[in-house]
Design a protein around this motif. Structure first.
Motif, PDB file in Angstrom:
ATOM      1  N   PRO A 119       0.808  -1.222   0.000  1.00 54.17           N
ATOM      2  CA  PRO A 119       0.000   0.000   0.000  1.00 54.17           C
ATOM      3  C   PRO A 119       0.845   1.277   0.000  1.00 54.17           C
ATOM      4  O   PRO A 119       0.468   2.266  -0.629  1.00 54.17           O
ATOM      5  CB  PRO A 119      -0.822  -0.090   1.281  1.00 54.17           C
ATOM      6  N   LEU A 120       1.993   1.233   0.654  1.00 55.71           N
ATOM      7  CA  LEU A 120       2.877   2.402   0.665  1.00 55.71           C
ATOM      8  C   LEU A 120       3.372   2.722  -0.733  1.00 55.71           C
ATOM      9  O   LEU A 120       3.401   3.885  -1.139  1.00 55.71           O
ATOM     10  CB  LEU A 120       4.065   2.166   1.612  1.00 55.71           C
ATOM     11  N   ILE A 121       3.733   1.713  -1.482  1.00 59.08           N
ATOM     12  CA  ILE A 121       4.205   1.926  -2.854  1.00 59.08           C
ATOM     13  C   ILE A 121       3.087   2.481  -3.719  1.00 59.08           C
ATOM     14  O   ILE A 121       3.294   3.417  -4.511  1.00 59.08           O
ATOM     15  CB  ILE A 121       4.774   0.612  -3.426  1.00 59.08           C
ATOM     16  N   LEU A 122       1.881   1.954  -3.574  1.00 56.90           N
ATOM     17  CA  LEU A 122       0.748   2.454  -4.362  1.00 56.90           C
ATOM     18  C   LEU A 122       0.391   3.889  -3.987  1.00 56.90           C
ATOM     19  O   LEU A 122       0.103   4.719  -4.861  1.00 56.90           O
ATOM     20  CB  LEU A 122      -0.447   1.526  -4.197  1.00 56.90           C
ATOM     21  N   TRP A 123       0.392   4.199  -2.685  1.00 56.05           N
ATOM     22  CA  TRP A 123       0.094   5.570  -2.252  1.00 56.05           C
ATOM     23  C   TRP A 123       1.175   6.538  -2.718  1.00 56.05           C
ATOM     24  O   TRP A 123       0.868   7.669  -3.111  1.00 56.05           O
ATOM     25  CB  TRP A 123      -0.060   5.649  -0.742  1.00 56.05           C
ATOM     26  N   THR A 124       2.424   6.112  -2.678  1.00 55.76           N
ATOM     27  CA  THR A 124       3.509   6.970  -3.149  1.00 55.76           C
ATOM     28  C   THR A 124       3.359   7.269  -4.629  1.00 55.76           C
ATOM     29  O   THR A 124       3.528   8.413  -5.068  1.00 55.76           O
ATOM     30  CB  THR A 124       4.875   6.300  -2.877  1.00 55.76           C
ATOM     31  N   LEU A 125       3.029   6.260  -5.413  1.00 55.85           N
ATOM     32  CA  LEU A 125       2.810   6.463  -6.843  1.00 55.85           C
ATOM     33  C   LEU A 125       1.641   7.406  -7.100  1.00 55.85           C
ATOM     34  O   LEU A 125       1.739   8.330  -7.914  1.00 55.85           O
ATOM     35  CB  LEU A 125       2.570   5.110  -7.518  1.00 55.85           C
ATOM     36  N   ALA A 126       0.542   7.215  -6.377  1.00 56.13           N
ATOM     37  CA  ALA A 126      -0.626   8.084  -6.553  1.00 56.13           C
ATOM     38  C   ALA A 126      -0.319   9.521  -6.144  1.00 56.13           C
ATOM     39  O   ALA A 126      -0.738  10.469  -6.819  1.00 56.13           O
ATOM     40  CB  ALA A 126      -1.796   7.536  -5.737  1.00 56.13           C
ATOM     41  N   ILE A 127       0.426   9.691  -5.069  1.00 61.03           N
ATOM     42  CA  ILE A 127       0.763  11.047  -4.618  1.00 61.03           C
ATOM     43  C   ILE A 127       1.693  11.732  -5.609  1.00 61.03           C
ATOM     44  O   ILE A 127       1.555  12.932  -5.871  1.00 61.03           O
ATOM     45  CB  ILE A 127       1.369  10.989  -3.199  1.00 61.03           C
ATOM     46  N   HIS A 128       2.597  10.988  -6.222  1.00 60.31           N
ATOM     47  CA  HIS A 128       3.476  11.605  -7.207  1.00 60.31           C
ATOM     48  C   HIS A 128       2.716  12.007  -8.471  1.00 60.31           C
ATOM     49  O   HIS A 128       3.002  13.052  -9.066  1.00 60.31           O
ATOM     50  CB  HIS A 128       4.642  10.679  -7.524  1.00 60.31           C
ATOM     51  N   PHE A 129       1.734  11.223  -8.872  1.00 58.32           N
ATOM     52  CA  PHE A 129       0.892  11.645  -9.997  1.00 58.32           C
ATOM     53  C   PHE A 129       0.067  12.878  -9.644  1.00 58.32           C
ATOM     54  O   PHE A 129      -0.112  13.778 -10.470  1.00 58.32           O
ATOM     55  CB  PHE A 129      -0.020  10.507 -10.463  1.00 58.32           C
ATOM     56  N   LEU A 130      -0.432  12.940  -8.417  1.00 60.12           N
ATOM     57  CA  LEU A 130      -1.148  14.131  -7.957  1.00 60.12           C
ATOM     58  C   LEU A 130      -0.231  15.343  -7.935  1.00 60.12           C
ATOM     59  O   LEU A 130      -0.632  16.447  -8.330  1.00 60.12           O
ATOM     60  CB  LEU A 130      -1.744  13.890  -6.565  1.00 60.12           C
ATOM     61  N   LEU A 131       1.001  15.144  -7.521  1.00 61.24           N
ATOM     62  CA  LEU A 131       1.972  16.237  -7.491  1.00 61.24           C
ATOM     63  C   LEU A 131       2.286  16.741  -8.900  1.00 61.24           C
ATOM     64  O   LEU A 131       2.420  17.953  -9.113  1.00 61.24           O
ATOM     65  CB  LEU A 131       3.241  15.767  -6.799  1.00 61.24           C
TER      66      LEU A 131
END
Length: 129
Positions: A41-53
């Motif tokens: 989940p950490l990897i998925l959240w990190t990926l999603a946050i970077h796309f949001l950024l």
């Protein structure tokens, strides 16, 4: 008219607040992932946050350069805000009374400060092009 002239500064402050919140939330998720030993989940959240950024950065670029009339006066304010965000971790090290808001030097907030200072430099150089 005054609001349209300085809306970019307001959007930059909102982006800094969003980056700070995402950075703290991701740090809490990192601590939780290492306690449970499940980092998927950490990897998925990190990926999603970077796309949001990336979306936030593109939105900031659009607001600063395309949405309003050309004006370089907010460029200096944008540059000062960006540089202050970039050098704040060094100030935390050398001045012990400053509050600790950065979790690491390669955080989302640091990258946002670098991008904002870059936008400030581009805004100041725009009439030259």
């Amino acid at each position: 008219m005054f609001l349209k002239r300085y809306i970019s500064i307001l959007c930059i402050l909102v982006a800094i607040a969003l980056a700070y919140g995402l950075d703290r939330w991701l740090d809490n998720q990192r601590n939780f992932a290492f306690r449970t030993t499940d980092i998927t989940p950490l990897i998925l959240w990190t990926l999603a946050i970077h796309f949001l950024l990336i979306a936030v950065f593109l939105g900031l670029f659009w607001i600063i350069f395309r949405w309003k009339k050309p004006d370089t006066s907010p460029g200096l304010i944008i540059l000062i805000i960006g540089i202050a965000t970039v050098i704040y971790p060094a100030l935390q090290i050398f001045v012990p009374a400053m509050p600790s808001i950065f979790t690491s030097f390669n955080s989302i907030l640091s990258y946002t400060g670098i991008f904002i200072s870059f936008l400030g430099i581009l805004k100041l150089l725009k009439p030259a092009f």
